[in-house]
Design an enzyme around this catalytic site. Structure first.
Site, PDB file in Angstrom:
ATOM      1  CD  GLU A 271      -3.014  -1.061   2.250  1.00 25.42           C
ATOM      2  OE1 GLU A 271      -4.164  -1.388   1.940  1.00 25.42           O
ATOM      3  OE2 GLU A 271      -2.687  -0.702   3.388  1.00 25.42           O
ATOM      4  CG  ASP A 344      -7.433  -5.649   4.746  1.00 26.40           C
ATOM      5  OD1 ASP A 344      -7.031  -5.806   5.901  1.00 26.40           O
ATOM      6  OD2 ASP A 344      -7.570  -4.531   4.208  1.00 26.40           O
ATOM      7  CD  GLU A 372      -9.817  -1.436   8.112  1.00 23.70           C
ATOM      8  OE1 GLU A 372      -8.898  -2.016   8.720  1.00 23.70           O
ATOM      9  OE2 GLU A 372      -9.700  -0.993   6.952  1.00 23.70           O
TER      10      GLU A 372
HETATM   11  C1  BDP Z   1      -6.193  -2.231   5.912  1.00 19.05           C
HETATM   12  C2  BDP Z   1      -6.515  -0.865   6.421  1.00 19.05           C
HETATM   13  C3  BDP Z   1      -5.369   0.095   6.313  1.00 19.05           C
HETATM   14  C4  BDP Z   1      -4.128  -0.539   6.933  1.00 19.05           C
HETATM   15  C5  BDP Z   1      -3.862  -1.870   6.279  1.00 19.05           C
HETATM   16  C6  BDP Z   1      -2.711  -2.624   6.915  1.00 19.05           C
HETATM   17  O1  BDP Z   1      -7.608  -0.370   5.690  1.00 19.05           O
HETATM   18  O2  BDP Z   1      -5.730   1.276   6.960  1.00 19.05           O
HETATM   19  O3  BDP Z   1      -3.032   0.307   6.803  1.00 19.05           O
HETATM   20  O4  BDP Z   1      -4.978  -2.689   6.411  1.00 19.05           O
HETATM   21  O5  BDP Z   1      -2.986  -3.581   7.621  1.00 19.05           O
HETATM   22  O6  BDP Z   1      -7.177  -3.095   6.406  1.00 19.05           O
HETATM   23  O7  BDP Z   1      -1.559  -2.289   6.709  1.00 19.05           O
END
Ligand code: BDP
Length: 689
Positions: A271, A344, A372
């Site tokens: 990401e 996720d 989340e």
């Molecule tokens: C996702 C989240 C994000 C996190 C990412 C992570 O939306 O905010 O940074 O995981 O785990 O679920 O790095």
């Protein structure tokens, strides 16, 4: 008994005067550590240390056993005791370490408070390191946090530590110690390089000093590009000597401040975060470099496997594809941190196929305590059942019975370090977690990290007794067990399945409205958006059917699982229905196990989820007399919102998918109450504020 602090500003002066009032109230701040007046107890403790002092203090503050009894606390090695485990007997707690004594004290108190007979027992932890990951940013915000600002940070320029901070950190540390949590990562995995700057590290030292007497080690998330961004080097290439020396100097500096520092957590090449691949190197190059630098001090690297790049490959396959080739190549002080599912933290996922498959690499599960994808702090969802489902899943990797728990806690593979992480749900809210019942998820994480064979039912039972029994201002305790404990426990036990049903039943996943990850957005797919960031990629609905084909004929994600799972998931008749649309794209008239066709079954599930939340409201209203006013009203109000939002989920998903299925909602079910057009144009987070 605890204190409420009222801050009054006098005129425009910046000085605050603190008036400390002592009143009895139940606002949730005491978590599961609400205390009855203790009975006298004599504590004999031969050794002395800061942790043992805490143990003695806790025992005296919480003793509910025989009045005037004598308890001996003894730090002495015993082969039956593992790591920070302990041996309990009616008059003695023995442990190898001071922390073991502390955990023994809390176990004894818990048994007293929950009415269990304190029997002789050796109690050992499943994982050596039981860690909270705080996604807290230096500016005080919390990524995916729903309980107020960070308890640790409030800005890079505001690094001072107040008496109030210390008090809160002590309370936080005690809560963790009471459930066996022994590590905290103080900052977000999307790490600011500034976490490693001198002035921030000095604050880290202060926090570490406060947490240490509670047996909690401090860890930090680090940004892989820190040598460049913070150190001014031209590169952060992990094989570059200057880069290595930069990390060496930084690690030396950290250990001078925090001699028992735990190590680094790293999100690399994920990401948009920097990582070794930016320099043509691999995860192994990056992780091992850091591991070598930390090793002389006993530090570890927790290297996250949460990676996915913009390719045509099924996102669910990517972590496995990227990490399996490195099995056996990581140093033994590297632990690869793997989210429970392959995508996720979705409302429900099958376990990640990396568990048990990487046999020569230490693996640690990462669970998400903050909700989340499960209703933020608005919804009552007890996550323990979901985690239990994952930990008890059989990977078959070393024959039947190779559960995720056994593959990661050292029972099957001989890993030097074992660990488990939970993404914390704490913030500055008075009740720490936003929702009174979200505290149960913090509690459950700690208890499962300590004992990964515990049942969620036992955890809920303990938590409810500790958190609600003899609530202030209530007196109708005629039969608390049948009037309060049983129905509320059942509500907790059903709550995750209910949330899955009203949001993403039958294996559907990632159909959220963008960004907030709260409400529905199965239609959301702006042009030019990366496909795997849009819900239609995941649900694949068309006029023929719905679901992601991950069979051998599709993306073959099933092939990443060990037999017999690969064949089971691949075969639509054998695939567990909870994962049906995760692994299969099926026609709308596919016959499900209930005898209903898929479309009807989907309608039933959404409707069932909504009906369950309505039933939870009734359960809660009925226990009013057993709950103090403040917590009763807070939970009642949040359940109302949950009912409305569950309805939004049902209506949005059914009316949207109906455009493809072209079938009626079965006539016996309640009709939607919202128009699709309205829901598509509304912001689900602000809809009902
Ligand atoms: C996702 C989240 C994000 C996190 C990412 C992570 O939306 O905010 O940074 O995981 O785990 O679920 O790095």
């Amino acid at each position: 008994m605890f204190t409420i602090q009222i801050r009054k500003n006098i005129g425009t002066m910046l000085v605050g005067i603190f008036i400390v009032l002592t009143v009895k109230a139940e606002d949730g701040h005491s978590l599961w550590l609400r205390r009855e007046t203790p009975k006298p107890v004599k504590v004999v403790c031969s050794n002395k240390s800061a942790i043992l002092d805490q143990a003695v203090k806790a025992l005296r503050a919480g003793w509910q056993g025989e009045s005037g009894a004598m308890i001996r606390l003894r730090v002495e090695k015993d082969k039956a005791i593992k790591d920070d485990g302990f041996k309990l007997s009616p008059s003695e707690i023995q442990a190898n370490t001071a922390a073991g004594i502390l955990y023994g004290v809390y176990e004894l108190l818990r048994r007293q408070q929950t009415g269990q007979v304190p029997e002789n027992a050796v109690v050992n932890p499943s994982y050596q390191r039981r860690i909270l990951n705080h996604w807290d940013n230096l500016d005080g915000s919390v990524e995916r946090g729903y309980a107020g600002a960070s308890i640790f940070w409030r800005g890079e320029e505001a690094l001072s530590v107040t008496a109030e901070d210390r008090k809160r950190w002590e309370e936080y540390a005690e809560a963790n110690a009471s459930i066996g949590i022994n590590g905290s990562v103080l900052n977000n995995v999307n790490a600011s390089p500034k976490i490693l700057s001198r002035n921030v590290l000095e604050k880290v030292k202060v926090i570490a000093d406060v947490l240490r007497p509670y047996g909690i080690k401090t860890y930090l998330s680090v940004n892989f590009a820190s040598p460049t961004i913070l150190g001014g080097l031209k590169t952060s290439d992990p094989i570059n000597t200057e880069v290595i020396n930069w990390w060496k100097a930084k690690v030396k500096e950290i250990y001078a401040l925090v001699p028992d520092f735990g190590g680094f957590l790293v999100k690399a090449n994920s990401e948009g975060q920097s990582g070794p691949q930016d320099f043509g190197r691999t995860h192994v190059d990056g992780a091992n470099m850091m591991a070598d630098v930390l090793n002389p001090y006993g530090g570890i690297v927790m290297w996250r496997a949460f990676v996915y790049s913009p390719t045509d490959n099924d996102r669910a396959k990517q972590a496995y594809d990227e990490f399996m080739p490195f099995d056996g190549k990581f140093r033994d002080n590297v632990i690869v941190q793997v989210k429970n599912g392959p995508i996720d933290f979705q409302p429900r996922e099958p376990f990640s196929p990396l568990f048990g498959a990487m046999k020569k690499t230490a693996i640690m599960p990462e669970l998400q305590i903050t909700q989340e994808y499960l209703g933020h702090a608005y919804q009552l969802v007890f996550l323990s059942t979901m985690w239990e489902e994952c930990l008890k899943s059989d990977t078959y990797q070393e024959g039947p019975g190779s559960t995720v728990a056994k593959c990661t806690d050292g029972r099957i593979f001989d890993q030097k370090h074992t660990a488990i992480a939970g993404v914390a749900n704490t913030g500055l809210d008075t009740n720490w977690c936003g929702h009174q019942f979200a505290q149960a998820n913090w509690y459950a994480f700690g208890r499962l990290a300590w004992n990964d064979e515990l049942s969620s039912e036992q955890i809920a039972d303990e938590w409810l007794k500790l958190t609600f029994k003899n609530a202030e201002g209530t007196n109708s305790q005629t039969d608390w067990d049948s009037d309060f404990l049983q129905p509320v426990k059942q509500m907790m036990m059903e709550s995750h399945d209910a949330a899955v049903d009203y949001s993403m039943p039958l294996g559907l996943h990632h159909i959220f409205a963008p960004h907030a990850h709260y409400g529905p957005g199965p239609w959301w797919a702006p042009e030019k958006m990366r496909a795997d960031w849009t819900p239609p990629y995941y649900h694949q609905a068309d006029t023929i059917g719905i679901g992601f084909d991950r069979t051998q004929n599709g993306s073959d994600a099933v092939g990443q699982y060990h037999e017999p799972l690969a064949s089971q998931f691949n075969d639509v008749d054998k695939c567990p229905e909870i994962y049906l649309l995760w692994f299969h794209h099926l026609p709308w008239d596919y016959q499900t196990k209930s005898g209903r066709i898929l479309w009807d079954e989907l309608c039933y599930r959404y409707d069932k989820g909504v009906r369950q939340v309505r039933a939870f409201q009734k359960v809660w209203d009925k226990v009013q007399h057993d709950v103090d006013e403040q917590r009763f009203k807070e939970v009642q109000s949040k359940l109302r919102r949950q009912a409305r939002d569950a309805q939004v989920w049902k209506d949005a998903c059914l009316l949207y998918f109906q455009q493809f299925s072209r079938r009626p909602i079965p006539s016996e079910l309640e009709r939607p109450v919202y128009d699709l057009e309205f829901l598509q144009s509304a912001d689900p987070l602000s809809l009902y504020k």
